[in-house]
Scaffold this active site. Sequence first.
Site, short mmCIF file in Angstrom:
data_model
loop_
_atom_site.label_atom_id
_atom_site.label_comp_id
_atom_site.label_asym_id
_atom_site.label_seq_id
_atom_site.Cartn_x
_atom_site.Cartn_y
_atom_site.Cartn_z
N CYS A 2 0.86 -1.18 0.00
CA CYS A 2 0.00 0.00 0.00
C CYS A 2 0.90 1.23 0.00
O CYS A 2 1.50 1.56 1.02
CB CYS A 2 -0.91 0.00 1.23
SG CYS A 2 -2.01 1.44 1.30
N GLU A 127 -3.57 0.78 -6.14
CA GLU A 127 -2.57 -0.24 -6.43
C GLU A 127 -2.38 -0.32 -7.93
O GLU A 127 -3.32 -0.07 -8.70
CB GLU A 127 -3.01 -1.59 -5.86
CG GLU A 127 -1.91 -2.63 -5.84
CD GLU A 127 -0.67 -2.15 -5.11
OE1 GLU A 127 0.28 -1.67 -5.80
OE2 GLU A 127 -0.62 -2.24 -3.87
#
Length: 337
Positions: A2, A127
């Site tokens: 992340c 992402e």
Amino acid sequence: MCGRTACSLAADNLRRACAYRDRRGRQRQPEWVRQERYQPSYNKGPQSSGPVLLSRRHLQQDADSSERVLMDMRWGLVPSWFKQDNPSKLQFNTSNCRSDTMLSKSSYKGALLKGKRCVVLADGFYEWQQQSGGKQPYFIYFPQSKDATETDKETEGDEEWKGWRLLTMAGIFDCWEPPGGGEMLYTYTIITVDASKDVSFIHHRMPAILDGDEAIRKWLDFAEVPTQEAVKLIQPTENIVFHPVSTFVNNIRNNTPECVAAIKLGAKKEVKATPSNKGMLGWLKKSQESSPQKKENDLPKWTSQFIQSPSPKKTSADVLQQWLGKQGQPPAKKHKA
């Protein structure tokens, strides 16, 4: 992993979105600590600051450990034992912490065993999927109800929050004191786990997401829930949805709702200013002006607002699309691995 998030709610709405029940069953909203430092953003990266939840007892020893506070912390954990005079001299990346090594690596072990657990808040995270022609970004978040668009009717104070459901990620924080004295620096890391089946085609890692207030309570209440029990909460979740977004988000200086807007793969990805999103941007800016925030890096800041959805059949992506005023674009689909 992340490495980029969005957290666009204004400070007051963020507090309302984090309402909870304390040990006595009373409905509460966490109090802000250093609220003036918080800056909403659609594009947050490591070394920027972001909002986290933690137990009040970390700041006040005689407090009920079930009470929560909101605090703005810097992303990228600086261990309390770090001896250099400048935290930027830390030689390794601490924005993410792997769940399988968090109890063995010295950067995290000490803080975790001392109960320094926090919940990192975001609208969602970004992402990037590796493709032959480059990387395709996706926005990943909790499924949203049609009530998440209920901001035509402004609600205030203690009324139940019906807006965007925040993504709640498990984190570890620490407090570093400059060797020569000065203000204490609070920093955090986001714990990561193996990606769940539905998102593994995007990336093999994902944040450890705490789904529901009971999981949040156990993670935060370090006085009642020991480390050995709390770490059992750290696992992948399937309760997330996602959609592709424009490479506009790749540049961290881009900080507008276009960052989270769904696109159709295969179509031209450049963000265009349409009458629809121009109107929404103007409305967002007007809303932000009513709750001014301190400037940070001269980037525009926005207040996240959502429009009432007329249909109960709309998906979470539809909710986001409607909010951004891009109803003409196709809804996101939940891919299978």
